[in-house]
Design an enzyme around this catalytic site. Structure first.
Site, PDB file in Angstrom:
ATOM      1  N   ASN A   9       0.868  -1.180   0.000  1.00 42.57           N
ATOM      2  CA  ASN A   9       0.000   0.000   0.000  1.00 42.57           C
ATOM      3  C   ASN A   9       0.905   1.230   0.000  1.00 42.57           C
ATOM      4  O   ASN A   9       1.410   1.629   1.040  1.00 42.57           O
ATOM      5  CB  ASN A   9      -0.904  -0.027   1.243  1.00 42.57           C
ATOM      6  CG  ASN A   9      -1.824   1.176   1.309  1.00 42.57           C
ATOM      7  OD1 ASN A   9      -1.879   1.974   0.375  1.00 42.57           O
ATOM      8  ND2 ASN A   9      -2.546   1.314   2.417  1.00 42.57           N
ATOM      9  N   LYS A  11       0.110   4.196  -0.469  1.00 43.67           N
ATOM     10  CA  LYS A  11      -0.574   5.396   0.030  1.00 43.67           C
ATOM     11  C   LYS A  11      -0.271   6.593  -0.882  1.00 43.67           C
ATOM     12  O   LYS A  11      -0.144   6.407  -2.089  1.00 43.67           O
ATOM     13  CB  LYS A  11      -0.206   5.661   1.497  1.00 43.67           C
ATOM     14  CG  LYS A  11      -0.426   4.413   2.357  1.00 43.67           C
ATOM     15  CD  LYS A  11      -0.356   4.654   3.837  1.00 43.67           C
ATOM     16  CE  LYS A  11      -0.588   3.328   4.566  1.00 43.67           C
ATOM     17  NZ  LYS A  11      -0.617   3.490   6.027  1.00 43.67           N
ATOM     18  N   HIS A  97      -9.955   1.456   3.901  1.00 43.66           N
ATOM     19  CA  HIS A  97      -8.738   1.595   4.704  1.00 43.66           C
ATOM     20  C   HIS A  97      -9.043   2.534   5.882  1.00 43.66           C
ATOM     21  O   HIS A  97      -9.812   3.500   5.739  1.00 43.66           O
ATOM     22  CB  HIS A  97      -7.604   2.165   3.851  1.00 43.66           C
ATOM     23  CG  HIS A  97      -6.292   2.107   4.561  1.00 43.66           C
ATOM     24  ND1 HIS A  97      -5.931   3.062   5.487  1.00 43.66           N
ATOM     25  CD2 HIS A  97      -5.294   1.209   4.531  1.00 43.66           C
ATOM     26  CE1 HIS A  97      -4.742   2.749   5.984  1.00 43.66           C
ATOM     27  NE2 HIS A  97      -4.332   1.620   5.418  1.00 43.66           N
ATOM     28  N   GLU A  99      -7.518   4.900   7.108  1.00 45.29           N
ATOM     29  CA  GLU A  99      -7.270   6.326   6.833  1.00 45.29           C
ATOM     30  C   GLU A  99      -8.446   6.944   6.076  1.00 45.29           C
ATOM     31  O   GLU A  99      -8.771   8.113   6.275  1.00 45.29           O
ATOM     32  CB  GLU A  99      -5.945   6.484   6.061  1.00 45.29           C
ATOM     33  CG  GLU A  99      -4.761   6.215   6.981  1.00 45.29           C
ATOM     34  CD  GLU A  99      -3.524   5.645   6.302  1.00 45.29           C
ATOM     35  OE1 GLU A  99      -3.411   5.710   5.069  1.00 45.29           O
ATOM     36  OE2 GLU A  99      -2.664   5.102   7.028  1.00 45.29           O
ATOM     37  N   GLU A 169      -6.590  -4.763   9.988  1.00 41.73           N
ATOM     38  CA  GLU A 169      -5.554  -3.784  10.309  1.00 41.73           C
ATOM     39  C   GLU A 169      -5.914  -3.047  11.592  1.00 41.73           C
ATOM     40  O   GLU A 169      -6.679  -2.064  11.554  1.00 41.73           O
ATOM     41  CB  GLU A 169      -5.430  -2.764   9.167  1.00 41.73           C
ATOM     42  CG  GLU A 169      -5.054  -3.379   7.839  1.00 41.73           C
ATOM     43  CD  GLU A 169      -4.392  -2.358   6.934  1.00 41.73           C
ATOM     44  OE1 GLU A 169      -3.247  -2.587   6.541  1.00 41.73           O
ATOM     45  OE2 GLU A 169      -4.992  -1.314   6.648  1.00 41.73           O
ATOM     46  N   GLY A 175       1.448   2.283  10.912  1.00 39.74           N
ATOM     47  CA  GLY A 175       2.417   3.371  10.848  1.00 39.74           C
ATOM     48  C   GLY A 175       3.011   3.739  12.192  1.00 39.74           C
ATOM     49  O   GLY A 175       3.642   4.780  12.332  1.00 39.74           O
ATOM     50  N   SER A 215       2.296  -2.193  10.498  1.00 38.75           N
ATOM     51  CA  SER A 215       3.718  -2.310  10.807  1.00 38.75           C
ATOM     52  C   SER A 215       4.302  -3.689  10.492  1.00 38.75           C
ATOM     53  O   SER A 215       5.133  -4.203  11.240  1.00 38.75           O
ATOM     54  CB  SER A 215       3.992  -1.925  12.255  1.00 38.75           C
ATOM     55  OG  SER A 215       3.614  -0.572  12.481  1.00 38.75           O
TER      56      SER A 215
HETATM   57  P1  PGA Z   1       2.039   0.300   7.795  1.00 41.13           P
HETATM   58  O1  PGA Z   1       0.652   0.550   7.030  1.00 41.13           O
HETATM   59  O2  PGA Z   1       2.609  -0.992   7.264  1.00 41.13           O
HETATM   60  O3  PGA Z   1       2.895   1.474   7.450  1.00 41.13           O
HETATM   61  O4  PGA Z   1       1.723   0.206   9.260  1.00 41.13           O
HETATM   62  C1  PGA Z   1      -0.227  -0.498   6.770  1.00 41.13           C
HETATM   63  C2  PGA Z   1      -1.458   0.031   6.088  1.00 41.13           C
HETATM   64  O5  PGA Z   1      -1.907   1.127   6.449  1.00 41.13           O
HETATM   65  O6  PGA Z   1      -2.033  -0.607   5.181  1.00 41.13           O
END
Ligand code: PGA
Length: 254
Positions: A9, A11, A97, A99, A169, A175, A215
């Site tokens: 991803n 982003k 997601h 976000e 998730e 993150g 993560s």
């Molecule tokens: P991350 O993000 O691996 O940076 O924690 C995962 C995601 O948001 O899909």
């Protein structure tokens, strides 16, 4: 074996030139995927076609969108439709997601609409679910995730449900460098599968790939992916570093 998937991803990171370089570096070792192993690059809209072209006919490597409109078409300036994705032969799209839920207020009901439009256009939704920290601390994660799954997926027929990929998730792990323990991940994945089983039966629920996100790194992927109900990962930060994502691909169950 169920499909095992390493999904990057990206982003909202990088530009077209950096995307080209990152993809070239990830593909450099020409990792030969087994039949049940898949690598998916979820990239910003402007890079979809260049990434698709760059991947060429590489077996089991695909490109994905990160979002889609809940409307089929019309006066929605700035939005992108499922039909548009289909017309450029995109086969996957992330939906819901955290976000998007958090910063853009997407609701379970809107996500159900998006999923319907994607399925209608033969695009596989990668449906994200997961609880925030305060809910985990209060022990409410099961109920929270069950509601997300029920309200966005339970209107589907068994045949349509089989086309979905789920990504669990936990928001507190995204993150933050804080991963769920393998125990926590396995427990939630098994729980999600049991929620699906109750409605659709074991034969259907055992076919659904459930990815872990939050993560995932080069040094923890093998351990996380090793759990029986974890079928790979949705990877943010570490997917932007070619050598790390290569290790993550190599950590998929063989
Ligand atoms: P991350 O993000 O691996 O940076 O924690 C995962 C995601 O948001 O899909």
């Amino acid at each position: 074996m169920r499909k095992q998937i390493a999904a990057a991803n990206w982003k909202m990171n990088g530009n077209a030139q950096q995307a080209e370089t990152l993809l070239r570096e990830v593909m450099e070792p020409r990792i030969k995927l087994k039949n049940h192993q898949f690598v998916i690059f979820a990239v910003p809209f402007p890079f979809l076609q260049q990434v698709k072209r760059q991947l060429g006919n590489e077996t089991n490597y695909s490109v994905s969108a990160q979002n889609i409109s809940e409307h089929a078409s019309g006066a929605y300036t700035g939005e992108v439709s499922a039909e548009m994705l289909k017309s450029i032969e995109i086969k996957y799209c992330i939906v819901g997601h955290s976000e998007r839920r958090e910063y853009f207020g997407e609701t379970n009901a809107q996500l159900a609409q998006k999923i319907n439009l994607l399925l209608k256009n033969d695009i596989t939704p990668i449906f994200c679910c997961g609880e925030p920290l305060n809910i985990r601390e209060a022990g409410g994660q099961d109920k929270h995730v069950e509601t997300q799954v029920q309200e966005s997926l339970f209107h589907l027929s068994a045949d349509d449900l089989k086309k979905i990929v789920i990504a669990y998730e936990p928001i507190w792990a995204i993150g933050t460098g804080k991963t769920a323990t393998t125990g926590q991940a396995q427990e939630m994945h098994a729980f999600i599968r049991s929620v699906l089983s109750k409605k659709y039966g074991n034969d259907i629920s055992s076919l659904i790939s459930i990815l872990y996100g939050g993560s995932v790194k080069a040094n923890n992927a093998a351990e996380i992916f090793g759990s029986p109900d974890v079928d790979g990962g949705l990877v943010g930060g570490a997917s932007l570093v070619a050598k790390d994502f290569i290790q993550i691909i190599n950590a998929l169950k063989s």
